[in-house]
Write an enzyme that holds these catalytic residues in place. Structure first.
Site, PDB file in Angstrom:
ATOM      1  N   CYS A   2       0.354   9.549   6.733  1.00  0.00           N
ATOM      2  CA  CYS A   2      -0.361  10.559   8.209  1.00  0.00           C
ATOM      3  C   CYS A   2      -1.094  11.250   7.819  1.00  0.00           C
ATOM      4  CB  CYS A   2       0.676  11.183   9.052  1.00  0.00           C
ATOM      5  SG  CYS A   2       1.726  10.158   8.773  1.00  0.00           S
ATOM      6  N   ARG A  27      -6.473   6.533   6.818  1.00  0.00           N
ATOM      7  CA  ARG A  27      -4.651   7.210   6.773  1.00  0.00           C
ATOM      8  C   ARG A  27      -3.919   6.526   7.819  1.00  0.00           C
ATOM      9  NH1 ARG A  27      -4.272  10.345   2.374  1.00  0.00           N
ATOM     10  NH2 ARG A  27      -1.847  11.159   3.426  1.00  0.00           N
ATOM     11  N   TRP A  76       0.196   7.279  11.316  1.00  0.00           N
ATOM     12  CA  TRP A  76       0.793   6.438  11.045  1.00  0.00           C
ATOM     13  C   TRP A  76       2.362   5.943  11.076  1.00  0.00           C
ATOM     14  CZ3 TRP A  76      -1.639   1.782  10.299  1.00  0.00           C
ATOM     15  CH2 TRP A  76      -0.294   0.855   9.707  1.00  0.00           C
ATOM     16  N   ASN A 100       3.093  15.177   7.397  1.00  0.00           N
ATOM     17  CA  ASN A 100       2.993  14.340   6.609  1.00  0.00           C
ATOM     18  C   ASN A 100       4.466  13.814   6.148  1.00  0.00           C
ATOM     19  OD1 ASN A 100       2.193  11.675   5.897  1.00  0.00           O
ATOM     20  ND2 ASN A 100       0.700  12.861   4.174  1.00  0.00           N
ATOM     21  N   GLY A 101       5.061  12.862   6.050  1.00  0.00           N
ATOM     22  CA  GLY A 101       6.364  12.344   4.769  1.00  0.00           C
ATOM     23  C   GLY A 101       7.082  12.182   5.891  1.00  0.00           C
ATOM     24  N   GLU A 480       2.203 -16.161  -5.003  1.00  0.00           N
ATOM     25  CA  GLU A 480       1.067 -15.402  -4.246  1.00  0.00           C
ATOM     26  C   GLU A 480      -0.100 -14.796  -6.152  1.00  0.00           C
ATOM     27  OE1 GLU A 480       0.803 -13.438  -2.009  1.00  0.00           O
ATOM     28  OE2 GLU A 480       0.229 -11.538  -2.441  1.00  0.00           O
ATOM     29  N   LYS A 484      -3.732 -14.348  -4.399  1.00  0.00           N
ATOM     30  CA  LYS A 484      -4.615 -13.227  -4.232  1.00  0.00           C
ATOM     31  C   LYS A 484      -6.456 -13.389  -5.476  1.00  0.00           C
ATOM     32  CE  LYS A 484      -3.341 -10.470  -2.151  1.00  0.00           C
ATOM     33  NZ  LYS A 484      -2.410 -11.602  -2.565  1.00  0.00           N
ATOM     34  N   GLU A 487      -7.975 -15.981  -3.347  1.00  0.00           N
ATOM     35  CA  GLU A 487      -8.165 -15.663  -1.804  1.00  0.00           C
ATOM     36  C   GLU A 487      -9.656 -14.526  -2.117  1.00  0.00           C
ATOM     37  OE1 GLU A 487      -6.093 -13.399   0.755  1.00  0.00           O
ATOM     38  OE2 GLU A 487      -5.129 -12.625  -0.902  1.00  0.00           O
ATOM     39  N   HIS A 503       4.807 -33.651 -13.275  1.00  0.00           N
ATOM     40  CA  HIS A 503       5.677 -34.882 -12.177  1.00  0.00           C
ATOM     41  C   HIS A 503       4.218 -35.199 -11.156  1.00  0.00           C
ATOM     42  CE1 HIS A 503       9.539 -34.377 -12.102  1.00  0.00           C
ATOM     43  NE2 HIS A 503      10.201 -33.706 -12.532  1.00  0.00           N
ATOM     44  N   LYS A 604      -8.107  -9.390   8.128  1.00  0.00           N
ATOM     45  CA  LYS A 604      -7.253  -8.806   7.385  1.00  0.00           C
ATOM     46  C   LYS A 604      -6.041  -9.515   8.300  1.00  0.00           C
ATOM     47  CE  LYS A 604      -4.457  -6.094   5.539  1.00  0.00           C
ATOM     48  NZ  LYS A 604      -4.199  -6.688   4.360  1.00  0.00           N
TER      49      LYS A 604
HETATM   50  C1  AGP Z   1      -2.438 -11.964   2.060  1.00  0.00           C
HETATM   51  O1  AGP Z   1      -3.258 -11.758   0.531  1.00  0.00           O
HETATM   52  C2  AGP Z   1      -3.646 -12.254   2.869  1.00  0.00           C
HETATM   53  N1  AGP Z   1      -4.430 -11.715   2.906  1.00  0.00           N
HETATM   54  C3  AGP Z   1      -3.167 -13.086   4.334  1.00  0.00           C
HETATM   55  O2  AGP Z   1      -2.475 -14.687   3.477  1.00  0.00           O
HETATM   56  C4  AGP Z   1      -2.112 -12.662   5.189  1.00  0.00           C
HETATM   57  O3  AGP Z   1      -0.716 -12.248   3.882  1.00  0.00           O
HETATM   58  C5  AGP Z   1      -1.730 -13.677   5.995  1.00  0.00           C
HETATM   59  O4  AGP Z   1      -2.414 -13.241   6.706  1.00  0.00           O
HETATM   60  C6  AGP Z   1       0.014 -12.698   6.859  1.00  0.00           C
HETATM   61  O5  AGP Z   1      -0.607 -11.633   7.521  1.00  0.00           O
HETATM   62  P1  AGP Z   1       0.819 -10.439   7.634  1.00  0.00           P
HETATM   63  O6  AGP Z   1       1.647 -10.339   7.016  1.00  0.00           O
HETATM   64  O7  AGP Z   1       0.039  -9.740   8.822  1.00  0.00           O
HETATM   65  O8  AGP Z   1       1.644 -11.709   9.169  1.00  0.00           O
END
Ligand code: AGP
Length: 609
Positions: A2, A27, A76, A100-101, A480, A484, A487, A503, A604
């Protein structure tokens, strides 16, 4: 995570508080509030939603308020949904505070206070502290003594700012585990949980230390710890505001990668008893009979969250012995589902707003019980699920998910242990939980490899294709790591189960292809993955090995780079393996001059289908 602010001096406090909260909205932003001492009375204003809602509520007060002493908070949520009632400040009998905490023993203290006749008006852990402070004030000489007494009853992390209407020109402060910074002015003091809120007013700051208690008036800043007055150094901040929001890091992504020690500690608070090594997930309200009847858990998510589902499958199957099926949420929602009423659909989502994941959860909920692992309290998915476990990663600003992912894995691990406990099938609980308690330290050690990873990123950043290989629990981490990299650096990257390489994908291997190979210590997986490594190495691949094994002499002849991680347990290896891959992607993108936090074409939270 927070944001808290305070002001005591000779100027009108309200505009300073609101400006400070605006600087800290990154935050946390699900509700906000302020408290002022006006003519010897506490006046508290709170509003759910973004700070703009509070500002709208205070439009008139901004012109009429004369108070020169106040505190404020932007929330938050960790306990209790976003609402006016749960917003801070919380008050009790002429005192109020912002926090906060996380107070780990808030439930037992709440019950104690309720037995004494205290009536609670919120679901928060913070309100417990407000009532406790009011209670202690009745038997101590000063509010500062009462604050000390109150803080001594708490377990967990906290930073408090408190007002007592009997002391209209004082702010009382207590700090442990979460930051409090005091800005030093001329005949005034500014207080905040983070530097950006102070910079418009002063660059001279005092960083309070864990255990510090302080009393501020316009002309005096008194700090003590363990009853002894402390003289804290006043330091000069040279950052600009944007840099300060990232705690001095150049991007949110690298800040959030380094947040992982703190947020994973937060994810464990009050859920793991450090002495008994018991796991308590009663917050999910999952019942033993429901868990015992569960035949299959259907895990759904998107992107990084889908990778978390894959790790959760391994963890729940091996620890709790419950069969798991993983599906992309965007596919699950269109399946002709034949779920059993005793099944569980487990949705993982950082934002709690991803359209495909929400749709999959709702479809699953038509036929069986639903559980969500989510980061945002009050989000749609967290409200629609029958049960929810919050990851407590705090706001994740960078589009590329890092701390949200590793806290999802921690949540999955805790859930696996809790499910096994309820089924009565948990073996070696103490070892499993002790490993978890060692995780923040292991992450801290892994983050110290940042310079090594940066050098490796420099070496491979111009390549246009990269493969990531892993087996078992490391297979989802290979996926993953590839996500990373692609993207944020726009480099084509694929993750594969290491056993799959022969394969077909091995046709891609030539003497210019970087291949990241994850080699977990677990012997069977290590041996098999090493043979896959040799397969690609003998065809010229440029191999980066990441391992928590000591068998370096068997790896070294075939690779260009070896990164060695600490080992705490096989089940937690995926979390540690994620970190060098996060750092690798970050440094490649940053060195290639790309917009690390806002990569092209991405959002996001994907709230569209
Ligand atoms: C992850 O780095 C991406 N930004 C994206 O794959 C994300 O994980 C995906 O859109 C799912 O989002 P969410 O976890 O908010 O559901």
């Amino acid at each position: 995570m927070c944001g808290i602010v305070g002001y005591v001096g000779t100027k009108k406090a309200l505009p300073i508080l609101l400006d400070g909260l605006g600087q800290l909205e990154y935050r946390g932003y699900d509700s906000a509030g302020v408290a002022l001492v006006e003519d010897g009375q506490l006046e508290i204003s709170r509003a759910p939603g973004r700070l703009s809602a509070l500002k709208k509520l205070l439009t008139e007060k901004l012109t009429t308020s004369t108070g020169t002493n106040g505190i404020g908070h932007t929330r938050w949520a960790t306990h209790g949904k976003p609402s006016e009632a749960n917003a801070h400040p919380h008050a009790s009998e002429g005192v109020c505070l912002v926090h906060n905490g996380i107070i780990e023993n808030h439930l037992e203290l709440r019950r104690e206070l309720e037995r004494e006749g205290v009536v609670f008006t919120s679901e928060t852990d913070t309100e417990v502290a407000a009532h406790l402070l009011a209670k202690e004030i009745k038997t101590t000489a000063t509010p500062l003594d009462a604050l000390k007494q109150m803080a001594s009853r708490l377990r967990g992390s906290y930073a408090f700012l408190a007002l007592d209407e009997r002391f209209p020109d004082r702010i009382f402060v207590a700090k442990t585990a979460t930051p409090i910074i005091i800005g030093v002015g001329e005949g005034e003091f500014f207080i905040a949980s983070d530097i950006p809120a102070l910079l418009p007013y002063t660059r001279s700051v005092i960083m309070l230390e864990d255990g510090d208690i302080a009393e501020l008036s316009p002309t005096r800043c008194y700090i003590e710890r363990d009853g002894v007055e402390q003289k804290r150094e006043v330091v000069q901040i040279t950052w600009d505001r944007t840099t300060a929001e990232k705690r001095g890091f150049p991007h949110y992504m690298i800040k959030e990668i380094f947040d992982q020690v703190e947020v994973i500690s937060d994810a464990l608070r009050e859920r793991v008893d450090m002495s008994s090594l018991e796991v308590d997930l009663s917050e999910t309200h999952l019942k033993e009979d429901q868990v015992k009847a569960t035949r299959t858990i259907h895990l759904v998510g998107c992107g990084t969250a889908w990778h978390a589902c894959l790790v959760a499958k391994y963890l729940i199957e091996s620890i709790a012995g419950i069969q798991c099926v993983v599906d992309h949420a965007s596919e699950f929602r269109y399946r002709s589902l034949t779920l059993h009423k005793d099944d569980i659909v487990l949705a993982i989502s950082q934002s709690g707003e991803t359209a495909d994941t929400l749709a999959a959860l709702l479809r699953g909920g038509e036929q069986c019980r639903t559980v969500a692992i989510c980061n945002v309290v009050g989000s749609t998915i967290s409200r629609k699920a029958d049960h929810v476990l919050f990851t407590r990663a705090g706001p994740e600003i960078s589009v590329a998910s890092t701390k949200a992912f590793t806290t999802q894995l921690v949540a999955a691990y805790l859930l696996a242990i809790a499910l096994a406990e309820m089924k009565g099938t948990l073996e070696q609980r103490r070892e499993a939980v002790r490993a978890l308690l060692n995780l923040p330290g292991a992450i801290d050690s892994t983050l110290k490899l940042n310079d090594v990873i940066e050098r490796i990123a420099e070496r491979y950043r111009t390549h246009r294709h990269v493969l990531f290989l892993g087996r078992g629990l490391c297979y989802p981490i290979a996926l993953e790591g590839a996500l990373k990299l692609k993207e944020i650096s726009y480099i084509h990257a694929e993750g594969y189960p290491a056993g799959e390489i022969k394969h077909g994908p091995i046709a891609l291997v030539d003497d210019n292809l970087p291949v990241v190979v994850l080699l977990p210590r677990q012997n069977e997986l290590f041996d098999k993955t090493l043979s896959n490594l040799r397969e690609v190495g003998s065809r010229g691949a440029r191999i980066i090995a990441i391992t928590d094994s000591e068998r370096h002499d068997e790896i070294a002849p075939y690779v260009e780079e070896v990164v060695t991680l600490p080992f705490i347990s096989h089940h937690l290896t995926p979390i540690l393996m994620s970190i060098p891959l996060q750092l690798f992607a970050y440094h490649v993108a940053q060195k290639n001059g790309l917009d690390v936090d806002l990569p092209r074409n991405l959002a996001k939270s994907v709230t569209v289908e």
